[in-house]
Design a protein around this motif. Sequence first.
Motif, PDB file in Angstrom:
ATOM      1  N   ALA A 263       6.371   9.856   0.114  1.00 45.10           N
ATOM      2  CA  ALA A 263       6.141   9.686  -1.325  1.00 45.10           C
ATOM      3  C   ALA A 263       4.637   9.534  -1.508  1.00 45.10           C
ATOM      4  CB  ALA A 263       6.881   8.463  -1.854  1.00 45.10           C
ATOM      5  N   PRO A 264       4.130   9.792  -2.700  1.00 43.89           N
ATOM      6  CA  PRO A 264       2.687   9.621  -2.934  1.00 43.89           C
ATOM      7  C   PRO A 264       2.223   8.212  -2.594  1.00 43.89           C
ATOM      8  CG  PRO A 264       3.704  10.816  -4.749  1.00 43.89           C
ATOM      9  CD  PRO A 264       4.826  10.322  -3.885  1.00 43.89           C
ATOM     10  N   LEU A 265       0.993   8.102  -2.147  1.00 45.76           N
ATOM     11  CA  LEU A 265       0.460   6.819  -1.698  1.00 45.76           C
ATOM     12  C   LEU A 265       0.613   5.736  -2.762  1.00 45.76           C
ATOM     13  CD1 LEU A 265      -1.060   5.045   0.329  1.00 45.76           C
ATOM     14  CD2 LEU A 265      -3.212   5.950  -0.619  1.00 45.76           C
ATOM     15  N   GLU A 266       0.246   6.032  -4.000  1.00 44.48           N
ATOM     16  CA  GLU A 266       0.309   5.001  -5.035  1.00 44.48           C
ATOM     17  C   GLU A 266       1.743   4.526  -5.276  1.00 44.48           C
ATOM     18  OE1 GLU A 266      -2.129   3.330  -6.348  1.00 44.48           O
ATOM     19  OE2 GLU A 266      -3.577   4.506  -5.186  1.00 44.48           O
ATOM     20  N   VAL A 267       2.679   5.428  -5.168  1.00 46.39           N
ATOM     21  CA  VAL A 267       4.091   5.056  -5.318  1.00 46.39           C
ATOM     22  C   VAL A 267       4.497   4.132  -4.179  1.00 46.39           C
ATOM     23  CG1 VAL A 267       6.459   5.932  -5.307  1.00 46.39           C
ATOM     24  CG2 VAL A 267       4.687   7.166  -6.574  1.00 46.39           C
ATOM     25  N   ARG A 268       4.088   4.473  -2.974  1.00 46.20           N
ATOM     26  CA  ARG A 268       4.437   3.656  -1.812  1.00 46.20           C
ATOM     27  C   ARG A 268       3.802   2.266  -1.909  1.00 46.20           C
ATOM     28  NH1 ARG A 268       2.611   4.914   2.730  1.00 46.20           N
ATOM     29  NH2 ARG A 268       1.177   6.654   2.426  1.00 46.20           N
ATOM     30  N   LEU A 269       2.543   2.238  -2.304  1.00 46.49           N
ATOM     31  CA  LEU A 269       1.868   0.948  -2.443  1.00 46.49           C
ATOM     32  C   LEU A 269       2.578   0.056  -3.458  1.00 46.49           C
ATOM     33  CD1 LEU A 269      -1.890   2.037  -2.472  1.00 46.49           C
ATOM     34  CD2 LEU A 269      -0.657   0.926  -0.609  1.00 46.49           C
ATOM     35  N   SER A 270       2.934   0.619  -4.590  1.00 44.95           N
ATOM     36  CA  SER A 270       3.606  -0.164  -5.638  1.00 44.95           C
ATOM     37  C   SER A 270       4.936  -0.722  -5.152  1.00 44.95           C
ATOM     38  CB  SER A 270       3.839   0.711  -6.875  1.00 44.95           C
ATOM     39  OG  SER A 270       2.609   1.119  -7.446  1.00 44.95           O
ATOM     40  N   ARG A 271       5.681   0.086  -4.424  1.00 46.07           N
ATOM     41  CA  ARG A 271       6.979  -0.365  -3.915  1.00 46.07           C
ATOM     42  C   ARG A 271       6.822  -1.549  -2.962  1.00 46.07           C
ATOM     43  NH1 ARG A 271       9.181   5.670  -2.399  1.00 46.07           N
ATOM     44  NH2 ARG A 271       9.958   6.265  -4.459  1.00 46.07           N
ATOM     45  N   VAL A 272       5.891  -1.418  -2.030  1.00 45.16           N
ATOM     46  CA  VAL A 272       5.731  -2.467  -1.021  1.00 45.16           C
ATOM     47  C   VAL A 272       5.185  -3.741  -1.651  1.00 45.16           C
ATOM     48  CG1 VAL A 272       4.636  -3.100   1.161  1.00 45.16           C
ATOM     49  CG2 VAL A 272       5.408  -0.749   0.798  1.00 45.16           C
ATOM     50  N   MET A 273       4.216  -3.606  -2.554  1.00 50.10           N
ATOM     51  CA  MET A 273       3.662  -4.784  -3.217  1.00 50.10           C
ATOM     52  C   MET A 273       4.742  -5.524  -4.013  1.00 50.10           C
ATOM     53  SD  MET A 273       0.048  -3.041  -4.399  1.00 50.10           S
ATOM     54  CE  MET A 273      -0.386  -4.337  -5.565  1.00 50.10           C
ATOM     55  N   ALA A 274       5.614  -4.772  -4.671  1.00 47.63           N
ATOM     56  CA  ALA A 274       6.654  -5.382  -5.503  1.00 47.63           C
ATOM     57  C   ALA A 274       7.679  -6.144  -4.671  1.00 47.63           C
ATOM     58  CB  ALA A 274       7.356  -4.303  -6.330  1.00 47.63           C
ATOM     59  N   ARG A 275       7.994  -5.626  -3.485  1.00 48.94           N
ATOM     60  CA  ARG A 275       9.057  -6.254  -2.702  1.00 48.94           C
ATOM     61  C   ARG A 275       8.547  -7.305  -1.726  1.00 48.94           C
ATOM     62  NH1 ARG A 275       9.888  -0.846   0.907  1.00 48.94           N
ATOM     63  NH2 ARG A 275       8.664  -1.460   2.736  1.00 48.94           N
ATOM     64  N   SER A 276       7.268  -7.243  -1.372  1.00 46.27           N
ATOM     65  CA  SER A 276       6.770  -8.108  -0.296  1.00 46.27           C
ATOM     66  C   SER A 276       5.801  -9.187  -0.748  1.00 46.27           C
ATOM     67  CB  SER A 276       6.055  -7.253   0.758  1.00 46.27           C
ATOM     68  OG  SER A 276       4.853  -6.724   0.224  1.00 46.27           O
ATOM     69  N   GLY A 277       5.165  -8.973  -1.902  1.00 47.15           N
ATOM     70  CA  GLY A 277       4.145  -9.915  -2.334  1.00 47.15           C
ATOM     71  C   GLY A 277       2.801  -9.709  -1.668  1.00 47.15           C
ATOM     72  N   LEU A 278       2.700  -8.684  -0.830  1.00 43.97           N
ATOM     73  CA  LEU A 278       1.429  -8.377  -0.185  1.00 43.97           C
ATOM     74  C   LEU A 278       0.458  -7.811  -1.211  1.00 43.97           C
ATOM     75  CD1 LEU A 278       2.710  -6.640   3.076  1.00 43.97           C
ATOM     76  CD2 LEU A 278       1.731  -8.938   2.898  1.00 43.97           C
ATOM     77  N   SER A 279      -0.836  -7.986  -0.962  1.00 44.94           N
ATOM     78  CA  SER A 279      -1.847  -7.403  -1.843  1.00 44.94           C
ATOM     79  C   SER A 279      -2.004  -5.920  -1.537  1.00 44.94           C
ATOM     80  CB  SER A 279      -3.186  -8.107  -1.640  1.00 44.94           C
ATOM     81  OG  SER A 279      -3.726  -7.773  -0.365  1.00 44.94           O
ATOM     82  N   ARG A 280      -2.679  -5.228  -2.434  1.00 42.92           N
ATOM     83  CA  ARG A 280      -2.934  -3.806  -2.226  1.00 42.92           C
ATOM     84  C   ARG A 280      -3.698  -3.573  -0.925  1.00 42.92           C
ATOM     85  NH1 ARG A 280      -3.508   0.909  -5.295  1.00 42.92           N
ATOM     86  NH2 ARG A 280      -5.099   2.342  -4.501  1.00 42.92           N
ATOM     87  N   ASP A 281      -4.712  -4.382  -0.683  1.00 43.95           N
ATOM     88  CA  ASP A 281      -5.503  -4.210   0.543  1.00 43.95           C
ATOM     89  C   ASP A 281      -4.668  -4.475   1.785  1.00 43.95           C
ATOM     90  OD1 ASP A 281      -7.738  -3.479  -0.862  1.00 43.95           O
ATOM     91  OD2 ASP A 281      -8.705  -5.449  -0.760  1.00 43.95           O
ATOM     92  N   GLU A 282      -3.771  -5.443   1.716  1.00 48.49           N
ATOM     93  CA  GLU A 282      -2.913  -5.742   2.869  1.00 48.49           C
ATOM     94  C   GLU A 282      -1.970  -4.584   3.163  1.00 48.49           C
ATOM     95  OE1 GLU A 282      -2.492 -10.607   2.773  1.00 48.49           O
ATOM     96  OE2 GLU A 282      -1.346  -9.407   1.335  1.00 48.49           O
ATOM     97  N   VAL A 283      -1.412  -3.980   2.113  1.00 48.15           N
ATOM     98  CA  VAL A 283      -0.517  -2.839   2.323  1.00 48.15           C
ATOM     99  C   VAL A 283      -1.305  -1.643   2.858  1.00 48.15           C
ATOM    100  CG1 VAL A 283       1.154  -1.284   1.276  1.00 48.15           C
ATOM    101  CG2 VAL A 283       0.998  -3.654   0.480  1.00 48.15           C
ATOM    102  N   LEU A 284      -2.486  -1.427   2.304  1.00 47.30           N
ATOM    103  CA  LEU A 284      -3.321  -0.327   2.796  1.00 47.30           C
ATOM    104  C   LEU A 284      -3.665  -0.520   4.270  1.00 47.30           C
ATOM    105  CD1 LEU A 284      -5.741   0.253  -0.214  1.00 47.30           C
ATOM    106  CD2 LEU A 284      -4.099   1.919   0.711  1.00 47.30           C
ATOM    107  N   ALA A 285      -3.925  -1.753   4.660  1.00 45.67           N
ATOM    108  CA  ALA A 285      -4.259  -2.026   6.055  1.00 45.67           C
ATOM    109  C   ALA A 285      -3.071  -1.709   6.957  1.00 45.67           C
ATOM    110  CB  ALA A 285      -4.672  -3.477   6.227  1.00 45.67           C
TER     111      ALA A 285
END
Length: 212
Positions: free
Chosen positions: A138-160
């Motif tokens: 899936a597009p990166l921004e879509v993936r980032l939004s999904r993970v941030m919503a379910r995990s509470g991780l920050s954008r930078d943490e998910v990117l890492a």
Amino acid sequence: MSPAPSPLKRLGLTGSIGAGKSTVAALLRERGLTVLDADEQARLVTGEPEVLSELARRFPGSVQGGVLDRAALADTVFGDPARLAELNALIHPRVRARMAALEAQAAARGEPWVVQDVPLLFEGGLEAGMDAVLVVDAPLEVRLSRVMARSGLSRDEVLARDARQLPASEKRRRATVVLDNAGTPDDLARQVDAALKRLSVHPETSGGNGQT
């Protein structure tokens, strides 16, 4: 004499963080395939007393009250390749042994295909043992939004975390079939059905019980 049974075939399932691999795994189970979840087996392995004892010895603070503190362990190993390699050397052989035992059970049931759901399939060099590989993307921004919503991780943490995996573009290149999970659930389900048809995977004859 009756003919020897055909060897069990492996359908690898992988994808970058937030792509929707678990959703695809559920769809495959609904279609009658046995899905072996490497993450689930890893969770079981890290609950074994001897493994917990070894984790506590090697990674102080990772076990609290006889229970693995996954966040503490992650903080210890992520960003430290040597420590991560040490952890993988402890856990991965046990996970592979569990997966092999579950495969043997599926073969004994006469199932022609089994799905291996492995997040780091390419990173671990496991694609050579697969008869075909599905990559969910899936597009990166879509993936980032999904993970941030379910995990509470920050954008930078998910990117890492995403950066520690093989790039999505390389996974797509190596895939037998790519499933694009940027649309609706129905669209994804149609793609799964098309992929199974293309690969001649016939769930209705697999005999799978869908269990890990």
